[in-house]
Structure formats: C-alpha cells, structure tokens
Design an enzyme around this catalytic site. Structure first.
Site, PDB file in Angstrom:
ATOM      1  N   ARG A  23      47.564  35.881  42.923  1.00  0.00           N
ATOM      2  CA  ARG A  23      47.519  35.964  41.449  1.00  0.00           C
ATOM      3  C   ARG A  23      47.434  37.414  41.000  1.00  0.00           C
ATOM      4  O   ARG A  23      47.866  37.743  39.889  1.00  0.00           O
ATOM      5  CB  ARG A  23      46.278  35.226  40.921  1.00  0.00           C
ATOM      6  CG  ARG A  23      46.390  33.711  40.921  1.00  0.00           C
ATOM      7  CD  ARG A  23      45.189  33.089  40.228  1.00  0.00           C
ATOM      8  NE  ARG A  23      44.827  33.889  39.082  1.00  0.00           N
ATOM      9  CZ  ARG A  23      43.586  34.185  38.718  1.00  0.00           C
ATOM     10  NH1 ARG A  23      42.565  33.718  39.385  1.00  0.00           N
ATOM     11  NH2 ARG A  23      43.358  34.937  37.662  1.00  0.00           N
ATOM     12  N   ASP A  25      33.714  31.333  22.551  1.00  0.00           N
ATOM     13  CA  ASP A  25      33.127  31.372  21.197  1.00  0.00           C
ATOM     14  C   ASP A  25      33.434  32.682  20.468  1.00  0.00           C
ATOM     15  O   ASP A  25      33.662  32.691  19.253  1.00  0.00           O
ATOM     16  CB  ASP A  25      31.608  31.143  21.269  1.00  0.00           C
ATOM     17  CG  ASP A  25      30.928  32.147  22.177  1.00  0.00           C
ATOM     18  OD1 ASP A  25      31.293  32.209  23.369  1.00  0.00           O
ATOM     19  OD2 ASP A  25      30.065  32.913  21.710  1.00  0.00           O
ATOM     20  N   LYS A  42      47.160  44.267  36.436  1.00  0.00           N
ATOM     21  CA  LYS A  42      47.250  42.835  36.104  1.00  0.00           C
ATOM     22  C   LYS A  42      46.687  42.558  34.712  1.00  0.00           C
ATOM     23  O   LYS A  42      47.345  41.930  33.882  1.00  0.00           O
ATOM     24  CB  LYS A  42      46.467  42.014  37.133  1.00  0.00           C
ATOM     25  CG  LYS A  42      46.220  40.581  36.699  1.00  0.00           C
ATOM     26  CD  LYS A  42      45.486  39.771  37.735  1.00  0.00           C
ATOM     27  CE  LYS A  42      43.997  39.702  37.584  1.00  0.00           C
ATOM     28  NZ  LYS A  42      43.469  38.790  36.592  1.00  0.00           N
ATOM     29  N   ASN A  43      45.460  43.010  34.471  1.00  0.00           N
ATOM     30  CA  ASN A  43      44.810  42.599  33.225  1.00  0.00           C
ATOM     31  C   ASN A  43      45.394  43.290  31.991  1.00  0.00           C
ATOM     32  O   ASN A  43      45.187  42.827  30.873  1.00  0.00           O
ATOM     33  CB  ASN A  43      43.297  42.774  33.331  1.00  0.00           C
ATOM     34  CG  ASN A  43      42.693  41.739  34.283  1.00  0.00           C
ATOM     35  OD1 ASN A  43      43.343  40.745  34.628  1.00  0.00           O
ATOM     36  ND2 ASN A  43      41.466  41.975  34.729  1.00  0.00           N
ATOM     37  N   ARG A  93      32.697  29.809  31.155  1.00  0.00           N
ATOM     38  CA  ARG A  93      33.503  30.893  30.578  1.00  0.00           C
ATOM     39  C   ARG A  93      33.842  30.521  29.141  1.00  0.00           C
ATOM     40  O   ARG A  93      34.918  30.027  28.835  1.00  0.00           O
ATOM     41  CB  ARG A  93      34.764  31.134  31.425  1.00  0.00           C
ATOM     42  CG  ARG A  93      34.415  31.659  32.813  1.00  0.00           C
ATOM     43  CD  ARG A  93      35.627  32.069  33.618  1.00  0.00           C
ATOM     44  NE  ARG A  93      36.207  33.318  33.157  1.00  0.00           N
ATOM     45  CZ  ARG A  93      37.180  33.967  33.805  1.00  0.00           C
ATOM     46  NH1 ARG A  93      37.666  33.469  34.924  1.00  0.00           N
ATOM     47  NH2 ARG A  93      37.651  35.096  33.340  1.00  0.00           N
ATOM     48  N   ASP A 107      34.811  43.127  38.833  1.00  0.00           N
ATOM     49  CA  ASP A 107      35.951  42.739  39.676  1.00  0.00           C
ATOM     50  C   ASP A 107      36.005  43.513  40.994  1.00  0.00           C
ATOM     51  O   ASP A 107      36.875  43.265  41.827  1.00  0.00           O
ATOM     52  CB  ASP A 107      37.272  42.905  38.893  1.00  0.00           C
ATOM     53  CG  ASP A 107      37.337  41.962  37.705  1.00  0.00           C
ATOM     54  OD1 ASP A 107      36.553  40.988  37.675  1.00  0.00           O
ATOM     55  OD2 ASP A 107      38.155  42.197  36.799  1.00  0.00           O
ATOM     56  N   ILE A 119      27.759  40.540  34.620  1.00  0.00           N
ATOM     57  CA  ILE A 119      28.752  39.936  33.713  1.00  0.00           C
ATOM     58  C   ILE A 119      28.807  38.411  33.868  1.00  0.00           C
ATOM     59  O   ILE A 119      28.704  37.691  32.884  1.00  0.00           O
ATOM     60  CB  ILE A 119      30.175  40.501  33.978  1.00  0.00           C
ATOM     61  CG1 ILE A 119      30.183  42.040  33.988  1.00  0.00           C
ATOM     62  CG2 ILE A 119      31.186  39.930  32.972  1.00  0.00           C
ATOM     63  CD1 ILE A 119      29.974  42.698  32.652  1.00  0.00           C
ATOM     64  N   ARG A 177      43.566  31.902  32.995  1.00  0.00           N
ATOM     65  CA  ARG A 177      42.644  32.319  31.945  1.00  0.00           C
ATOM     66  C   ARG A 177      43.380  33.040  30.800  1.00  0.00           C
ATOM     67  O   ARG A 177      43.159  32.775  29.633  1.00  0.00           O
ATOM     68  CB  ARG A 177      41.623  33.270  32.571  1.00  0.00           C
ATOM     69  CG  ARG A 177      40.548  33.700  31.652  1.00  0.00           C
ATOM     70  CD  ARG A 177      39.354  32.796  31.751  1.00  0.00           C
ATOM     71  NE  ARG A 177      38.422  33.035  30.680  1.00  0.00           N
ATOM     72  CZ  ARG A 177      37.761  32.078  30.056  1.00  0.00           C
ATOM     73  NH1 ARG A 177      37.944  30.827  30.390  1.00  0.00           N
ATOM     74  NH2 ARG A 177      36.915  32.355  29.104  1.00  0.00           N
ATOM     75  N   CYS A 230      39.675  32.048  37.348  1.00  0.00           N
ATOM     76  CA  CYS A 230      38.657  32.048  38.402  1.00  0.00           C
ATOM     77  C   CYS A 230      37.405  31.330  37.908  1.00  0.00           C
ATOM     78  O   CYS A 230      37.046  31.430  36.737  1.00  0.00           O
ATOM     79  CB  CYS A 230      38.309  33.476  38.806  1.00  0.00           C
ATOM     80  SG  CYS A 230      39.635  34.313  39.674  1.00  0.00           S
TER      81      CYS A 230
HETATM   82  N1  EPU Z   1      31.844  35.685  26.911  1.00  0.00           N
HETATM   83  C1  EPU Z   1      31.213  34.942  25.946  1.00  0.00           C
HETATM   84  N2  EPU Z   1      31.974  34.432  24.927  1.00  0.00           N
HETATM   85  C2  EPU Z   1      33.304  34.637  24.822  1.00  0.00           C
HETATM   86  C3  EPU Z   1      33.952  35.421  25.826  1.00  0.00           C
HETATM   87  C4  EPU Z   1      33.189  35.929  26.862  1.00  0.00           C
HETATM   88  O1  EPU Z   1      30.014  34.715  25.997  1.00  0.00           O
HETATM   89  O2  EPU Z   1      33.919  34.145  23.873  1.00  0.00           O
HETATM   90  C5  EPU Z   1      31.051  36.249  28.004  1.00  0.00           C
HETATM   91  C6  EPU Z   1      31.502  35.749  29.370  1.00  0.00           C
HETATM   92  O3  EPU Z   1      30.900  34.500  29.681  1.00  0.00           O
HETATM   93  C7  EPU Z   1      31.071  36.867  30.280  1.00  0.00           C
HETATM   94  C8  EPU Z   1      31.231  38.108  29.407  1.00  0.00           C
HETATM   95  O4  EPU Z   1      31.284  37.642  28.061  1.00  0.00           O
HETATM   96  O5  EPU Z   1      29.708  36.705  30.610  1.00  0.00           O
HETATM   97  C9  EPU Z   1      32.469  38.933  29.687  1.00  0.00           C
HETATM   98  O6  EPU Z   1      33.625  38.109  29.594  1.00  0.00           O
HETATM   99  P1  EPU Z   1      35.065  38.722  29.219  1.00  0.00           P
HETATM  100  O7  EPU Z   1      35.556  38.025  28.004  1.00  0.00           O
HETATM  101  O8  EPU Z   1      34.963  40.200  29.202  1.00  0.00           O
HETATM  102  O9  EPU Z   1      35.937  38.269  30.447  1.00  0.00           O
HETATM  103  P2  EPU Z   1      37.416  37.743  30.435  1.00  0.00           P
HETATM  104  O10 EPU Z   1      38.181  38.398  29.349  1.00  0.00           O
HETATM  105  O11 EPU Z   1      37.414  36.262  30.514  1.00  0.00           O
HETATM  106  C10 EPU Z   1      38.348  39.651  31.921  1.00  0.00           C
HETATM  107  C11 EPU Z   1      39.134  39.733  33.177  1.00  0.00           C
HETATM  108  C12 EPU Z   1      38.254  39.382  34.354  1.00  0.00           C
HETATM  109  C13 EPU Z   1      37.044  40.299  34.380  1.00  0.00           C
HETATM  110  C14 EPU Z   1      36.325  40.280  33.026  1.00  0.00           C
HETATM  111  C15 EPU Z   1      35.212  41.306  32.931  1.00  0.00           C
HETATM  112  C16 EPU Z   1      41.316  39.110  32.388  1.00  0.00           C
HETATM  113  C17 EPU Z   1      42.366  38.086  32.343  1.00  0.00           C
HETATM  114  N3  EPU Z   1      40.242  38.784  33.079  1.00  0.00           N
HETATM  115  O12 EPU Z   1      37.904  38.304  31.815  1.00  0.00           O
HETATM  116  O13 EPU Z   1      39.064  39.662  35.489  1.00  0.00           O
HETATM  117  O14 EPU Z   1      36.138  39.875  35.371  1.00  0.00           O
HETATM  118  O15 EPU Z   1      37.260  40.563  31.969  1.00  0.00           O
HETATM  119  O16 EPU Z   1      35.710  42.589  33.132  1.00  0.00           O
HETATM  120  O17 EPU Z   1      41.459  40.197  31.832  1.00  0.00           O
HETATM  121  C18 EPU Z   1      39.831  39.464  37.658  1.00  0.00           C
HETATM  122  O18 EPU Z   1      40.779  40.209  37.355  1.00  0.00           O
HETATM  123  O19 EPU Z   1      39.530  39.171  38.836  1.00  0.00           O
HETATM  124  C19 EPU Z   1      39.011  38.897  36.595  1.00  0.00           C
HETATM  125  C20 EPU Z   1      38.274  37.823  36.737  1.00  0.00           C
END
Ligand code: EPU
Length: 428
Positions: A397, A125, A22-23, A122, A305, A327, A93, A117
């Site tokens: 999803r 920045d 998925k991701n 989230r 995850d 995380i 997202r 989610c």
């Molecule tokens: N964060 C920041 N600033 C940013 C972006 C992220 O502080 O600009 C923080 C977040 O708050 C969090 C950490 O960095 O504490 C990690 O966030 P990340 O950006 O890695 O997460 P994401 O890209 O929003 C993806 C997956 C999630 C998975 C996370 C961590 C996708 C679409 N989603 O989210 O997947 O939990 O990486 O591996 O790729 C899932 O598949 O169930 C899912 C939620």
C-alpha cells in the site's frame, strides 16, 4: 497471496532513491477533482493506495492517463457523480478525502466510512466539524457518509485535536467556498504543505500551511497545472532505519533532509552517523546501538509512522528504551510478531518498554499493517536465519518496489507465492 522470504545478516550498503510521498499523493489526487482543467502530477509513487484512489476518480468519471511510471494526467472535467465506489473506498482510509473534494465541487458527497490500517478507533468527528462549520449538513447511514449543502461559506474552525485528515478535508472543502476560512490547531505535516502548494498552483489562495493556523480565501475557479509531489518522509525514514539496523552505510537520495530531522536526531542519539546533503542523507552505523526513548507526536515531533521501524532498532540496542505512542490507541499490534523473533518488549496501553537483546532470530511473521510490515522487513534483515513476512499487501500500500530497493542495497529478499517453501539450502 505472496510473501517475502528474507535471509538476514547482510549489511545494507549503496544508494536508494525515495519515491513521492504516499500521504501527499493520496490527498493531491482527489484534490484534482476541484480543478477545471487537466492536472499533470509528477513523482507519483507506484503503490497500491495510489492505484486505489486513482481508480476511485476514474470510477467517478475522470479521464486518467499514465504518462510514465511516476506521472499521471488527470482530467476531472467529465466527473458527474458525487458518490464514490463502495468497494474501493471501504479498504482505504484516504477515500475520505473524496468527501472534501466532491463537496467543494458539487456541494454534495457520498462516501463510505473509511477503512485503512487498524490502530483502534479512527473517528471522523473533526472532518464533520470542519464541513459543518462551512455550512454543510451530514447524515451517517448504512456505513455511508452523506455531506451536502447549498453553498459552502468560509468560517473559523478550531480543531479539537491535531489531525492530518480533518485538516486536509477542511482545506479541500474551503478552497472554493465563499469567503475566508481559518483553520486553527491545524496539522503541520509536510504533506499538508504539499497539498497547499498544489492547491495554490491551481489558483487557490491558501496561506500558513506548515504552521498551526491555515488561512484559505475561497476562489471561484481552479485551473489545471503541473505539480511534482514531495519525497516520502516515512519511506526515507524506513531505509534510514534499515541501514542502521543492519550496521550498514546507505545514501538515501531524493529526500528533503529538513523533513527527516526528528528521525535523524533519534538515530544520532542511538549512535548512528547521519550526514545531511542538499537532497540526500547518508546513514552509517559502525558501533552498537544505544537505548533511547521515543514519544510520537504530530509534526515536527517524531512521526508515529516511524514508530514500529524504530522499535526494531531499540530491540537490539544496549539497555532499556521506552516508546510512548502519542497519536494512536493501538499501534503496538506488531510487537507480538517482533517477540517471535526474540525481541523483549512489554506493552501497557500506549507505552512499550523495550529491553535490548543481543540479536534477533529468524521467524515466520506477518505484517499487521503498513508500517508494522516495514518493521518486520527490517527485523528479518538483521535477524540470523531465514524469515518470512506474510500479508505483504499491507506493505505494498505504501512502499514502491520495496523488494527491488532493498535488494539493490544488498538485502537477501525475495517475493514468493505463499505455498512455495524455502529450499533446504536456504533454510540452513
Ligand atoms: N482524530 C480524531 N477525530 C478526527 C480525526 C482524527 O479524534 O476526526 C484523532 C485520531 O483518532 C488520532 C489523531 O486524531 O488519534 C490523529 O489522526 P489523523 O487524522 O492525523 O490521522 P489520519 O489523517 O487518519 C494520517 C496518515 C497516517 C498517520 C496519521 C498521523 C494518511 C492517509 N494517513 O492519518 O498514516 O499515521 O496521519 O500522522 O495520511 C501511514 O501512512 O502508515 C499512516 C497510518
């Protein structure tokens, strides 16, 4: 809305084939926007997040053909708009990957603030930091993110936190920027590597993906290509956890065992047998589960995850286990649901203490998010009695044909309309 009704107690046995990740899919599909030719994407999972992101490309003007159940052909050339559809984007997202891709192609992108989610705050920045470093300006107005520039120019960017999303978005914006971009403290997840491989197959010059320094030399043109998405690490881990929870014996096929090492290691620590093959793992449990402590971390650490699914196992393990969520601020919302099935878990901020119980008992529960929903299915499969899992739109999803795959392994799971009640015969 439909729900799953599950009669627990069946050992899962047999084989299950894992779908595309998925991701990875939801990063690679927007990345097609950067191409100047048709891209054929194979091993695309049939899940609603993919339907949504594909629909967003279609709404922007892309021509999309479904070749078969898991292959899409996308022609991004007719895209003329850099404004993504609000209705679809706000629920998902990964719609923010349209920012990087549209910025890379049009030097301008307007996308709504992302949904997805709910794990607490989230922020984006680091995404904006990446775009700014490449020379873009942005406005946040009325829930929309508007990013624009005259031209993108490569730069060095140090991510303040390890973030999958910001690493992906910066890569998307940088591949067609002028000069070289270096992303330091980059995320190393398998889907980051998959995205880099896809971009390189289109003619990009991305090196170092999978390490914490990614170097991108901008190119002027990207061409169409054929690419097959990697198997889903978390879907595989979920079936591994389900096999272990039910005392089963399951061959999880079409996986990359290397991506599963942190999950396999924890299962083994709990007393589960995990045998690795070239592209499969066999998971078998013949004795009671041992307690174990988990700390979720960016790859190659234990994936957040998989945290709810493993919590189900720990809730029926011998002894007290501690889960440390490294995380997300608020990823224990499912605990209240699991407690309805008899689990004994107390949560304090990002730490959960799980006291193993003999067994779980059936209850009506709901999926509070995608992985929480998967955990509820596993809990229901090892609980005695008939459980129902509501809000299954979260599960759909990210899991392709979850009902069919679990059923083929021997689970008693069926999808029913919310108002339909299980018959008396099933309820006893
Ligand atoms: N964060 C920041 N600033 C940013 C972006 C992220 O502080 O600009 C923080 C977040 O708050 C969090 C950490 O960095 O504490 C990690 O966030 P990340 O950006 O890695 O997460 P994401 O890209 O929003 C993806 C997956 C999630 C998975 C996370 C961590 C996708 C679409 N989603 O989210 O997947 O939990 O990486 O591996 O790729 C899932 O598949 O169930 C899912 C939620």
């Amino acid at each position: 809305m439909d729900k799953f009704v599950i009669t627990g107690g069946n050992r899962l046995t047999g084989e299950v084939s894992i779908s595309g990740a998925k991701n990875a899919a939801i990063a690679i599909i927007p990345a097609v926007i950067l191409s100047e030719g048709v891209c054929r994407i194979e091993n695309v999972p049939n899940i609603t997040d993919v339907t949504a992101i594909t629909r967003m490309l279609y709404d922007l003007g892309a021509e999309i053909r479904s070749v078969n159940k898991s292959t899409l052909e996308i022609d991004p050339r007719p895209i003329r708009s850099y404004v993504a559809s609000y209705e679809l984007a706000r629920h998902m997202r990964a719609s923010y990957y349209l920012l990087g891709a549209l910025l890379g192609r049009f030097s301008h992108a307007v996308v709504t603030m992302p949904g997805g989610c709910d794990f607490g705050v989230r922020p984006i920045d680091q995404h904006l930091k990446g775009f700014s470093a490449l020379g873009a300006s942005y406005k946040l107005e009325s829930g929309m993110v508007d990013v624009y520039c005259d031209e993108l120019v490569g730069n060095n960017i140090y991510m303040d936190v390890v973030t999958v999303g910001a690493t992906v978005n910066t890569m998307l914006a940088a591949v067609r920027a002028k000069g070289t971009t270096v992303i330091e403290n980059a995320a190393k997840e398998p889907h980051i590597v998959d995205l880099a491989n896809f971009l390189n197959t289109m003619g990009a010059d991305v090196r170092g993906a999978g390490t914490d320094v990614i170097k991108i030399k901008g190119v002027e043109h990207l061409h169409g290509c054929t690419y097959s998405i990697i198997p889903d690490q978390i879907e595989a881990g979920t079936y591994m956890a389900a096999a272990a929870a039910t005392g089963g014996d399951v061959l999880v096929k079409n996986v990359i065992p290397k991506h599963l090492e942190s999950i396999s290691a924890k299962l083994e620590e709990m007393g589960v047998e995990v045998e690795e093959y070239d592209d499969a793992v066999r998971v078998r449990r013949t004795r009671p589960l041992n307690k174990c402590n988990i700390k979720t971390m960016p790859h190659p650490g234990f994936p957040t995850d998989m945290q709810p699914q493993i919590a189900v196992l720990l809730s029926i393990a011998k002894g007290t286990s501690i889960i440390n969520e490294g995380i997300w601020d608020n990823r224990f919302r499912y605990v209240e649901e699991l407690k309805r099935m008899g689990a004994q878990i107390s949560v304090d901020g990002k730490v959960a203490v799980v006291e193993g119980v003999e067994h779980l008992t059936a209850a009506p529960v709901k999926a509070t998010d995608l992985r929480a929903g998967a955990a509820m299915l596993i809990a229901a499969m090892c609980a005695s009695g008939v459980s129902s899992v509501e809000d299954i739109q979260h599960i759909e999803r990210g899991y392709e044909d979850v009902e069919g795959k679990f059923r083929a392994l021997g689970a008693d799971i069926r999808r029913v309309q919310e108002q339909e009640k299980p018959s008396v015969a099933q309820a006893v």
